[in-house]
Write a protein that holds these residues in place. Structure first.
Motif, PDB file in Angstrom:
ATOM      1  N   SER A  66       0.854  -1.185   0.000  1.00 32.78           N
ATOM      2  CA  SER A  66       0.000   0.000   0.000  1.00 32.78           C
ATOM      3  C   SER A  66       0.891   1.237   0.000  1.00 32.78           C
ATOM      4  O   SER A  66       2.004   1.222   0.535  1.00 32.78           O
ATOM      5  CB  SER A  66      -0.920   0.024   1.232  1.00 32.78           C
ATOM      6  N   ASP A  67       0.407   2.304  -0.605  1.00 32.96           N
ATOM      7  CA  ASP A  67       1.121   3.577  -0.597  1.00 32.96           C
ATOM      8  C   ASP A  67       0.112   4.702  -0.449  1.00 32.96           C
ATOM      9  O   ASP A  67      -1.080   4.515  -0.715  1.00 32.96           O
ATOM     10  CB  ASP A  67       1.956   3.758  -1.862  1.00 32.96           C
ATOM     11  N   VAL A  68       0.583   5.855  -0.018  1.00 35.74           N
ATOM     12  CA  VAL A  68      -0.297   6.997   0.203  1.00 35.74           C
ATOM     13  C   VAL A  68       0.292   8.225  -0.486  1.00 35.74           C
ATOM     14  O   VAL A  68       1.479   8.527  -0.335  1.00 35.74           O
ATOM     15  CB  VAL A  68      -0.475   7.293   1.704  1.00 35.74           C
TER      16      VAL A  68
ATOM     17  N   GLU B 226       1.148  14.328  11.039  1.00 36.98           N
ATOM     18  CA  GLU B 226       2.194  14.948  11.867  1.00 36.98           C
ATOM     19  C   GLU B 226       1.599  15.554  13.131  1.00 36.98           C
ATOM     20  O   GLU B 226       1.979  16.647  13.550  1.00 36.98           O
ATOM     21  CB  GLU B 226       2.960  15.987  11.059  1.00 36.98           C
ATOM     22  N   GLY B 227       0.635  14.827  13.725  1.00 38.05           N
ATOM     23  CA  GLY B 227       0.036  15.241  14.990  1.00 38.05           C
ATOM     24  C   GLY B 227      -1.078  16.243  14.875  1.00 38.05           C
ATOM     25  O   GLY B 227      -1.700  16.597  15.887  1.00 38.05           O
ATOM     26  N   LEU B 228      -1.391  16.708  13.668  1.00 39.37           N
ATOM     27  CA  LEU B 228      -2.430  17.715  13.488  1.00 39.37           C
ATOM     28  C   LEU B 228      -3.675  17.085  12.879  1.00 39.37           C
ATOM     29  O   LEU B 228      -3.591  16.377  11.860  1.00 39.37           O
ATOM     30  CB  LEU B 228      -1.929  18.846  12.581  1.00 39.37           C
ATOM     31  N   ASP B 229      -4.824  17.365  13.481  1.00 36.03           N
ATOM     32  CA  ASP B 229      -6.104  16.874  12.970  1.00 36.03           C
ATOM     33  C   ASP B 229      -6.427  17.589  11.660  1.00 36.03           C
ATOM     34  O   ASP B 229      -6.414  18.818  11.594  1.00 36.03           O
ATOM     35  CB  ASP B 229      -7.192  17.142  14.013  1.00 36.03           C
ATOM     36  N   LEU B 230      -6.727  16.819  10.624  1.00 33.97           N
ATOM     37  CA  LEU B 230      -7.002  17.408   9.316  1.00 33.97           C
ATOM     38  C   LEU B 230      -8.454  17.806   9.125  1.00 33.97           C
ATOM     39  O   LEU B 230      -8.814  18.346   8.076  1.00 33.97           O
ATOM     40  CB  LEU B 230      -6.586  16.432   8.214  1.00 33.97           C
ATOM     41  N   GLY B 231      -9.298  17.538  10.120  1.00 34.59           N
ATOM     42  CA  GLY B 231     -10.681  17.972  10.027  1.00 34.59           C
ATOM     43  C   GLY B 231     -11.607  16.890   9.513  1.00 34.59           C
ATOM     44  O   GLY B 231     -11.260  15.706   9.471  1.00 34.59           O
TER      45      GLY B 231
ATOM     46  N   PRO C 210       3.780   9.465   9.353  1.00 28.37           N
ATOM     47  CA  PRO C 210       3.140  10.558  10.089  1.00 28.37           C
ATOM     48  C   PRO C 210       1.630  10.642   9.904  1.00 28.37           C
ATOM     49  O   PRO C 210       0.988  11.525  10.480  1.00 28.37           O
ATOM     50  CB  PRO C 210       3.809  11.803   9.501  1.00 28.37           C
ATOM     51  N   LEU C 211       1.054   9.739   9.111  1.00 27.89           N
ATOM     52  CA  LEU C 211      -0.381   9.803   8.812  1.00 27.89           C
ATOM     53  C   LEU C 211      -1.150   8.704   9.523  1.00 27.89           C
ATOM     54  O   LEU C 211      -0.767   7.531   9.469  1.00 27.89           O
ATOM     55  CB  LEU C 211      -0.614   9.675   7.300  1.00 27.89           C
ATOM     56  N   GLU C 212      -2.246   9.081  10.154  1.00 27.63           N
ATOM     57  CA  GLU C 212      -3.220   8.136  10.695  1.00 27.63           C
ATOM     58  C   GLU C 212      -4.559   8.464  10.049  1.00 27.63           C
ATOM     59  O   GLU C 212      -5.074   9.572  10.205  1.00 27.63           O
ATOM     60  CB  GLU C 212      -3.313   8.249  12.215  1.00 27.63           C
ATOM     61  N   LEU C 213      -5.100   7.509   9.315  1.00 27.59           N
ATOM     62  CA  LEU C 213      -6.315   7.739   8.530  1.00 27.59           C
ATOM     63  C   LEU C 213      -7.318   6.635   8.811  1.00 27.59           C
ATOM     64  O   LEU C 213      -6.959   5.449   8.870  1.00 27.59           O
ATOM     65  CB  LEU C 213      -5.970   7.766   7.035  1.00 27.59           C
TER      66      LEU C 213
ATOM     67  N   ASP D 143     -15.065  -4.983   8.328  1.00 29.45           N
ATOM     68  CA  ASP D 143     -16.399  -4.649   7.823  1.00 29.45           C
ATOM     69  C   ASP D 143     -16.285  -3.486   6.833  1.00 29.45           C
ATOM     70  O   ASP D 143     -15.613  -3.620   5.826  1.00 29.45           O
ATOM     71  CB  ASP D 143     -17.349  -4.340   8.975  1.00 29.45           C
ATOM     72  N   ASP D 144     -16.894  -2.353   7.149  1.00 27.80           N
ATOM     73  CA  ASP D 144     -16.864  -1.216   6.225  1.00 27.80           C
ATOM     74  C   ASP D 144     -15.940  -0.096   6.699  1.00 27.80           C
ATOM     75  O   ASP D 144     -16.064   1.052   6.253  1.00 27.80           O
ATOM     76  CB  ASP D 144     -18.283  -0.656   6.040  1.00 27.80           C
ATOM     77  N   THR D 145     -15.005  -0.411   7.580  1.00 30.15           N
ATOM     78  CA  THR D 145     -14.083   0.591   8.101  1.00 30.15           C
ATOM     79  C   THR D 145     -12.652   0.257   7.697  1.00 30.15           C
ATOM     80  O   THR D 145     -12.179  -0.860   7.906  1.00 30.15           O
ATOM     81  CB  THR D 145     -14.165   0.675   9.632  1.00 30.15           C
ATOM     82  N   TRP D 146     -11.983   1.225   7.108  1.00 26.95           N
ATOM     83  CA  TRP D 146     -10.582   1.094   6.706  1.00 26.95           C
ATOM     84  C   TRP D 146      -9.716   1.921   7.645  1.00 26.95           C
ATOM     85  O   TRP D 146     -10.034   3.086   7.918  1.00 26.95           O
ATOM     86  CB  TRP D 146     -10.388   1.594   5.275  1.00 26.95           C
ATOM     87  N   THR D 147      -8.634   1.337   8.126  1.00 25.51           N
ATOM     88  CA  THR D 147      -7.705   2.028   9.011  1.00 25.51           C
ATOM     89  C   THR D 147      -6.316   1.976   8.390  1.00 25.51           C
ATOM     90  O   THR D 147      -5.822   0.902   8.028  1.00 25.51           O
ATOM     91  CB  THR D 147      -7.681   1.387  10.398  1.00 25.51           C
ATOM     92  N   VAL D 148      -5.696   3.142   8.259  1.00 23.59           N
ATOM     93  CA  VAL D 148      -4.405   3.262   7.589  1.00 23.59           C
ATOM     94  C   VAL D 148      -3.419   3.962   8.529  1.00 23.59           C
ATOM     95  O   VAL D 148      -3.720   5.029   9.067  1.00 23.59           O
ATOM     96  CB  VAL D 148      -4.527   4.074   6.281  1.00 23.59           C
ATOM     97  N   THR D 149      -2.258   3.363   8.692  1.00 21.68           N
ATOM     98  CA  THR D 149      -1.161   3.992   9.417  1.00 21.68           C
ATOM     99  C   THR D 149       0.038   4.037   8.483  1.00 21.68           C
ATOM    100  O   THR D 149       0.511   3.003   8.013  1.00 21.68           O
ATOM    101  CB  THR D 149      -0.798   3.213  10.685  1.00 21.68           C
ATOM    102  N   ALA D 150       0.527   5.240   8.197  1.00 24.70           N
ATOM    103  CA  ALA D 150       1.631   5.407   7.247  1.00 24.70           C
ATOM    104  C   ALA D 150       2.554   6.511   7.757  1.00 24.70           C
ATOM    105  O   ALA D 150       2.324   7.692   7.472  1.00 24.70           O
ATOM    106  CB  ALA D 150       1.100   5.743   5.864  1.00 24.70           C
TER     107      ALA D 150
END
Length: 211
Positions: free
Chosen positions: A45-47, A173-178, A98-101, A89-96
């Protein structure tokens, strides 16, 4: 099979089968996840991230994949970091790095139901991507299913499924993207963007190498 069979006189073609998720956030940062279950490099996977100020960033799990992706698309910064994707199920969790998505996907709309019926063999043919390139022009934000990429490469996207993305939460990088927002303006990694509405798309991507 991840490497497309060649014929005499044709440039080598590489095939990738998996999912692309394109999401926007209210901070202006847009994120494109590639989750490749089959590829010439094995599963990975890549982002790709484009920040509100226009910086384009690639997060890739190895130098080999980073070199290939950055040779196909355009980035200002490339980082080699662990990229982990889990689907429950229908939830995707990504850790890359500095990114947590995290994002959810909803039920297929009519277009997704129709695309799901496309056979994998058909989706792998560049002719299918060429056929769908016309209708893709009707979608916002410059969606394209074929075009010229970096390194004298050509690329085709054979779409096989499509589901809407619902709730998105992202920290970079620790900041919430909204909160969830349209992918706007369009991302500028390659010859086309992703749909304006956050979407999860199953694709078979063919990349023809330059010489």
């Amino acid at each position: 099979m991840s490497r497309a069979r060649g014929i005499r006189g044709r440039r080598p073609r590489l095939r990738f089968d998996g999912w692309i998720a394109g999401v926007g956030t209210s901070s202006g940062t847009r994120v494109v996840l590639g989750h490749w279950q089959r590829s010439p490099f094995g599963p990975f996977s890549d982002v790709m991230i484009e920040r509100a100020d226009g910086e384009r960033l690639l997060l890739a799990p190895s130098r080999r994949t980073a070199d290939f992706v950055s040779g196909t698309y355009s980035f200002d910064t490339v980082r080699v970091v662990p990229v982990d994707v889990s689907v429950a199920d229908d939830t995707w969790t990504v850790t890359a790095g500095p990114l947590e998505l995290r994002f959810t996907v909803g039920r297929r709309r009519p277009a997704g139901v129709l695309l799901r019926g496309v056979p994998g063999v058909l989706a792998a043919r560049p002719a299918w991507a060429a056929l769908t390139n016309g209708p893709a022009h009707l979608l916002p934000t410059h969606v394209r299913t074929r075009g010229r990429a970096g390194g004298l490469r050509r690329e085709w996207y054979g779409v096989r499924d499509m589901r809407p993305v619902g709730v998105v939460s992202a920290v970079f990088e620790g900041l919430d993207l909204g909160v969830t927002a349209p992918v706007e303006p369009p991302v500028r990694f390659g010859f086309g963007s992703v749909p304006r509405k956050p979407t999860l798309t199953r694709v078979t991507t063919t990349v023809e190498l330059g010489q």
